[in-house]
Design an enzyme around this catalytic site. Structure first.
Site, mmCIF file in Angstrom:
data_model
loop_
_atom_site.group_PDB
_atom_site.id
_atom_site.type_symbol
_atom_site.label_atom_id
_atom_site.label_comp_id
_atom_site.label_asym_id
_atom_site.label_seq_id
_atom_site.Cartn_x
_atom_site.Cartn_y
_atom_site.Cartn_z
ATOM 1 N N CYS A 132 -0.031 3.961 2.587
ATOM 2 C CA CYS A 132 0.377 3.546 3.935
ATOM 3 C C CYS A 132 1.815 3.972 4.214
ATOM 4 C CB CYS A 132 0.266 2.033 4.089
ATOM 5 S SG CYS A 132 -1.405 1.380 3.921
ATOM 6 N N CYS B 275 0.833 -1.206 0.000
ATOM 7 C CA CYS B 275 0.000 0.000 0.000
ATOM 8 C C CYS B 275 0.870 1.260 0.000
ATOM 9 C CB CYS B 275 -0.916 -0.021 1.231
ATOM 10 S SG CYS B 275 -1.801 1.510 1.531
#
Length: 316
Positions: free
Chosen positions: A87, A84
């Site tokens: 993230c 991700c």
């Protein structure tokens, strides 16, 4: 990640889609220890936690590292994954602020790929997602990689409200979770023990007391799915679905297998197409089965909302 992780293919495991994180806090022995720790901290005037301020948490360590720790200090949950990109933008900001704030809150990092039950229980729909656990209660936070000033403002509010004993989540938005219902606690404990009968009874009793309760409805739908699927052979189901495309029973079983394999949109599409091709009682059976699968995810899941629109078009 988008949406709910795949439903386990074996017996129901833990609290998948059935209870929120507050339910896990209701383990009486652990809660007694946590309350004692909080009272001791308050008596000593300690306002910051000792030890690491950034920790990696798993399903096995969640009780101690998050729920018990949250009785004395807010625990900020960072749901993330290695793949991700957003993230990787947010996590370093959270880690730096956790260090700067010197124990006034703790950052608990949860890898959603390795801990699917935790992300499902927290109803994580996308990552990164940030929530807070305070005194055993889950407090909704925010989704996405917010700019650093907004993250700082959110954390300042967490610290402020926790110090006042009034943590209610993101300013002007989220509210604290309600105390766990006793029937939900009974259900999740039964599921942990593999006792579907007791769990089903607990959910049904809660629905009598609180008609329409989403947790109980979802839990019953999940139990029903596992009970139906336990007697099915995947290869046989697949062959029957291919041989009999208009057979309602065959297609409903295939849809169950689709869901258990994580192919939720395929299951919905299969039954919506069946609704289009059938009529009268057979159409009703297909529609009823489809709606029962909706209950597994809840009305706010984007896949459910899209499928409801498609179903309406198929019916009318």
């Amino acid at each position: 990640m988008s949406g709910t992780p795949p439903i386990p293919t074996g017996p129901l495991q833990g609290a998948y889609g059935a209870v929120d994180l507050a339910a896990l806090a209701a383990q009486s022995a652990a809660r007694e220890r946590a309350l004692a720790a909080r009272e001791a901290a308050q008596a000593s005037g300690v306002e910051a936690v000792a030890g690491p301020v950034v920790i990696d948490v798993t399903e096995a360590t969640f009780q101690i590292e998050v729920l018990e720790r949250s009785m004395t200090v807010p625990v900020v949950l960072d749901f993330w994954a290695e793949w991700c990109a957003p993230c990787k933008q947010l996590s370093p900001i959270l880690e730096r602020f956790a260090s700067e704030d010197a124990g006034s809150w703790v950052l608990a990092k949860i890898d959603v790929d390795a801990n699917q039950q935790l992300s499902a229980a927290a109803q994580v729909q996308s990552i990164p997602t940030v929530h807070v656990v305070w005194q055993g209660q889950l407090v909704p936070g925010f989704n996405g990689a917010l700019p650093e000033p907004q993250v700082r403002a959110f954390l300042d509010e967490v610290i402020k409200l926790a110090s006042e004993g009034a943590l209610e989540g993101e300013p002007g938005d989220a509210t604290a979770g309600e105390p766990i219902e006793p029937e939900l606690l009974e259900a999740v404990q039964a599921l942990d023990a593999g006792d579907l009968v007791t769990a089903k009874d607990a959910y049904e009793r809660l629905l009598v007391r609180r008609p329409g309760d989403g947790m109980a409805t979802g839990g019953l739908a999940q139990i029903a799915l596992v009970e139906r699927a336990s007697a099915l052979d995947p290869a046989t189901v697949q062959q029957a679905a291919e041989d009999r495309p208009d057979d309602v029973a065959a297609q409903c079983s295939a849809a169950d297998m689709d869901v258990l394999g994580g192919h939720i949109e395929d299951a919905f599409a299969r039954l919506i197409d069946l609704v289009r091709r059938t009529s009268d009682e057979e159409r009703t059976q297909a529609r009823t089965h489809l709606v029962s699968l909706f209950d597994l995810l809840g009305p706010d899941d984007p896949r459910v909302m899209a499928a409801r629109t498609a179903l309406a078009n198929a019916l009318f």
